[in-house]
Design an enzyme around this catalytic site. Structure first.
Site, short mmCIF file in Angstrom:
data_model
loop_
_atom_site.label_atom_id
_atom_site.label_comp_id
_atom_site.label_asym_id
_atom_site.label_seq_id
_atom_site.Cartn_x
_atom_site.Cartn_y
_atom_site.Cartn_z
N GLY A 180 -10.26 25.11 18.72
CA GLY A 180 -10.75 23.73 18.65
C GLY A 180 -10.62 23.05 20.00
O GLY A 180 -11.57 22.48 20.55
N HIS A 181 -9.40 23.14 20.58
CA HIS A 181 -9.18 22.54 21.90
C HIS A 181 -10.10 23.19 22.94
O HIS A 181 -10.67 22.51 23.79
CB HIS A 181 -7.74 22.75 22.37
N MET B 149 -1.93 17.85 22.86
CA MET B 149 -0.47 17.95 22.73
C MET B 149 -0.05 19.42 22.77
O MET B 149 1.00 19.79 22.26
CB MET B 149 0.00 17.28 21.44
N GLY B 150 -0.90 20.27 23.35
CA GLY B 150 -0.55 21.68 23.49
C GLY B 150 -0.73 22.46 22.20
O GLY B 150 -1.39 22.01 21.28
O1 PAF Z 1 -5.16 14.46 19.05
C1 PAF Z 1 -4.14 14.70 19.73
O2 PAF Z 1 -3.78 15.85 20.03
C2 PAF Z 1 -3.28 13.54 20.19
O3 PAF Z 1 -3.23 12.54 19.23
C3 PAF Z 1 -3.72 12.97 21.55
C4 PAF Z 1 -5.10 12.37 21.50
C5 PAF Z 1 -3.68 14.08 22.59
C6 PAF Z 1 -2.74 11.89 22.00
O4 PAF Z 1 -1.45 12.36 22.10
#
Ligand code: PAF
Length: 277
Positions: free
Chosen positions: A34-35, A28-29
């Site tokens: 972590g991402h 979700m940006g």
């Molecule tokens: O974990 C997240 O950031 C959100 O819940 C996801 C999996 C991208 C779904 O919108």
């Protein structure tokens, strides 16, 4: 890196990469380390990495939370360009056209405990968007963080039913130096709150120590609740559950996990830790 702003753009780029192993990282940006660790893992394990950036309104039970959710698309694109092959950044009408029909997913008790209990409808919203993304991208592997352990369990369940060919890959929690789990919501913490938020991980570690010594589940729960009370931090829940079923355990058993949700200031944070392997 290819920028796909619509499902149609995405389809086009996927069509020209049909022969490749596809990795999907839904986000979700407001991307953080972590991402990036998920994206790097995807890059190491697949040939073509799609990162979706979409703040999904259907999973926010609290409109204020949606309003305050941090976003920085330009910064996000810079952070991922080295690792991702395609960024999918659709707008809301492209994802949910007027005739969109929300799906209902059978999640049994998994959506009734912890996050599901405190955020009504949240997991149905998560499943709707993840279903759309998995269906569109048809990846070989999709990557999700263990920080959202209950979400991961629910996505595994949903995906096993609907997309058994897709491997759901769990990814480790990345932490700040003070132990706080990395989260986009950390951006909304003041400096002081950021320091105070370390209470969450500290208590998970303390719970693990206590469980491994001779304290009972009830004693551990009481001590953790008192710790939060003393620091004046609102503990929404502290649960100890079976790691697989996510049902609460009242006696020590193998494969148990501790889960905390707490408000530090106005920011709601969650974290979890394996207490007994
Ligand atoms: O974990 C997240 O950031 C959100 O819940 C996801 C999996 C991208 C779904 O919108």
């Amino acid at each position: 890196m290819f920028l796909a702003k619509t499902k149609e753009d995405l389809q086009q780029v996927l069509n020209s990469n049909k022969d490749k192993r596809i990795g999907l990282v839904p986000t979700m940006g407001a991307l953080h380390e972590g991402h990036l660790s998920l994206i790097q893992k995807a890059k190491a394990e697949t040939d073509f990495v799609v990162v979706s950036i979409f703040v999904n309104p259907k999973q926010f039970n609290d409109p204020k939370d949606l309003e305050n959710y941090p976003s920085d698309l330009e910064g996000d694109l810079k952070k991922i360009q080295e690792f991702a092959d395609c960024a999918f950044c659709p707008d809301i009408n492209n994802v949910y056209p007027d005739d969109f029909k929300e799906k209902y997913f059978e999640l049994d008790h998994l959506e009734e405990v912890m996050e599901g209990k405190h955020r009504k409808g949240h997991f149905q919203g998560v499943c709707n968007i993840v279903y759309i993304l998995l269906d569109l991208v048809q990846p070989d592997k999709a990557y999700f963080g263990i920080k959202d352990y209950q979400q991961l369990a629910i996505i595994k369940h949903m995906s096993k039913v609907n997309f058994p060919q897709i491997e759901i890959v769990p990814c480790d929690i990345i932490r700040e130096e003070n132990g706080l789990a990395k989260s986009s919501r950390n951006l909304n913490l003041s400096r002081d709150e950021f320091e105070k938020a370390s209470i969450i991980y500290k208590n998970l570690l303390e719970a693990r120590e206590m469980i491994r010594s001779n304290k009972s589940i009830d004693q551990v729960k009481e001590i953790v609740q008192n710790n939060f009370q003393q620091e004046n931090i609102q503990l929404e829940y502290f649960e100890i559950t079976d790691s697989e079923t996510l049902l609460p355990v009242d006696q020590k058993k193998s494969k148990s996990r501790g889960f905390i949700a707490a408000y530090v200031g106005n920011v709601r944070l969650i974290d979890n830790l394996e207490l007994i392997e």
